[in-house]
Write a protein that holds these residues in place. Structure first.
Motif, mmCIF file in Angstrom:
data_model
loop_
_atom_site.group_PDB
_atom_site.id
_atom_site.type_symbol
_atom_site.label_atom_id
_atom_site.label_comp_id
_atom_site.label_asym_id
_atom_site.label_seq_id
_atom_site.Cartn_x
_atom_site.Cartn_y
_atom_site.Cartn_z
ATOM 1 N N VAL A 122 0.871 -1.173 0.000
ATOM 2 C CA VAL A 122 0.000 0.000 0.000
ATOM 3 C C VAL A 122 0.908 1.223 0.000
ATOM 4 O O VAL A 122 1.840 1.308 0.801
ATOM 5 C CB VAL A 122 -0.938 0.029 1.229
ATOM 6 N N ALA A 123 0.642 2.142 -0.904
ATOM 7 C CA ALA A 123 1.399 3.393 -0.955
ATOM 8 C C ALA A 123 0.530 4.514 -0.398
ATOM 9 O O ALA A 123 -0.682 4.544 -0.614
ATOM 10 C CB ALA A 123 1.814 3.718 -2.390
ATOM 11 N N THR A 124 1.156 5.419 0.308
ATOM 12 C CA THR A 124 0.474 6.588 0.837
ATOM 13 C C THR A 124 1.460 7.750 0.877
ATOM 14 O O THR A 124 2.612 7.605 0.463
ATOM 15 C CB THR A 124 -0.125 6.298 2.238
ATOM 16 N N VAL A 125 1.012 8.876 1.356
ATOM 17 C CA VAL A 125 1.876 10.047 1.449
ATOM 18 C C VAL A 125 2.886 9.861 2.574
ATOM 19 O O VAL A 125 2.702 9.032 3.465
ATOM 20 C CB VAL A 125 1.040 11.331 1.693
ATOM 21 N N HIS A 126 3.934 10.635 2.521
ATOM 22 C CA HIS A 126 4.898 10.667 3.613
ATOM 23 C C HIS A 126 4.323 11.568 4.708
ATOM 24 O O HIS A 126 3.742 12.608 4.402
ATOM 25 C CB HIS A 126 6.241 11.226 3.116
ATOM 26 N N PRO A 127 4.464 11.182 5.975
ATOM 27 C CA PRO A 127 3.886 12.028 7.028
ATOM 28 C C PRO A 127 4.421 13.459 7.034
ATOM 29 O O PRO A 127 3.722 14.374 7.470
ATOM 30 C CB PRO A 127 4.237 11.302 8.319
ATOM 31 N N SER A 128 5.620 13.678 6.521
ATOM 32 C CA SER A 128 6.148 15.055 6.476
ATOM 33 C C SER A 128 5.323 15.944 5.553
ATOM 34 O O SER A 128 5.293 17.166 5.730
ATOM 35 C CB SER A 128 7.615 15.063 6.054
#
Length: 158
Positions: A122-128
């Protein structure tokens, strides 16, 4: 297994991934998604902190494709040793290291995918990226989407 981009300044100094501001967001999001961070292996695509000086500060500089390729054997060894049920790519650098340079997190985030490196990804955004949102409303909206992606990951990992 969570895969980030590279250590940041605080991570480099501590010798551990996700201990700075993005790490605090990640910790809160994992908790909100029902994921125990102690049960998750956390690593980075690139193993060194690439930076440029700005006054007394060390400012993050995005790794290039050669640096990502040079660190791939370590990523492959980690995957082989850990054998995760699921790999979560945090941000474009991690996702492109797994799926190739044409992969776009904006189009594929939160979907259960597979790759040659891991059968479930699963790909998602980086928390930064949540730290860079222009206002509180955007930060709250993007945070909820991020937590939703992590919940999808948790369901897929079972």
């Amino acid at each position: 297994m969570l895969l980030g981009e590279q250590p940041g300044d605080q991570e480099d100094l501590a010798g551990k991934p996700f201990v700075g501001p993005a790490g605090r967001i990640l910790d809160r999001a994992l908790e909100d998604a029902g994921i125990d961070r102690k049960q998750v292996y956390v690593t980075n695509t690139v193993k060194h902190f690439k930076w440029e000086p700005r006054g007394k500060r060390r400012i993050h500089k995005k790794p290039n494709s050669r640096e990502i390729a040079a660190c791939r054997p370590w990523l492959e060894a980690e995957l082989q040793a850990v054998r995760p049920n699921l790999l979560v790519c945090l941000g474009a650098t991690a996702a492109q290291a797994v799926f190739g340079p044409s992969f776009r997190v904006t189009r594929e985030r939160g979907k259960l995918l597979g790759s040659e490196l891991a059968s479930k990804v699963v790909a998602t955004v980086h928390p930064s990226s949540l730290l860079r949102q222009p206002d509180e409303e955007s930060r709250a909206r993007e945070y909820e989407l991020f937590v939703g992606d992590l919940r999808t990951a948790l369901k897929a990992a079972r």
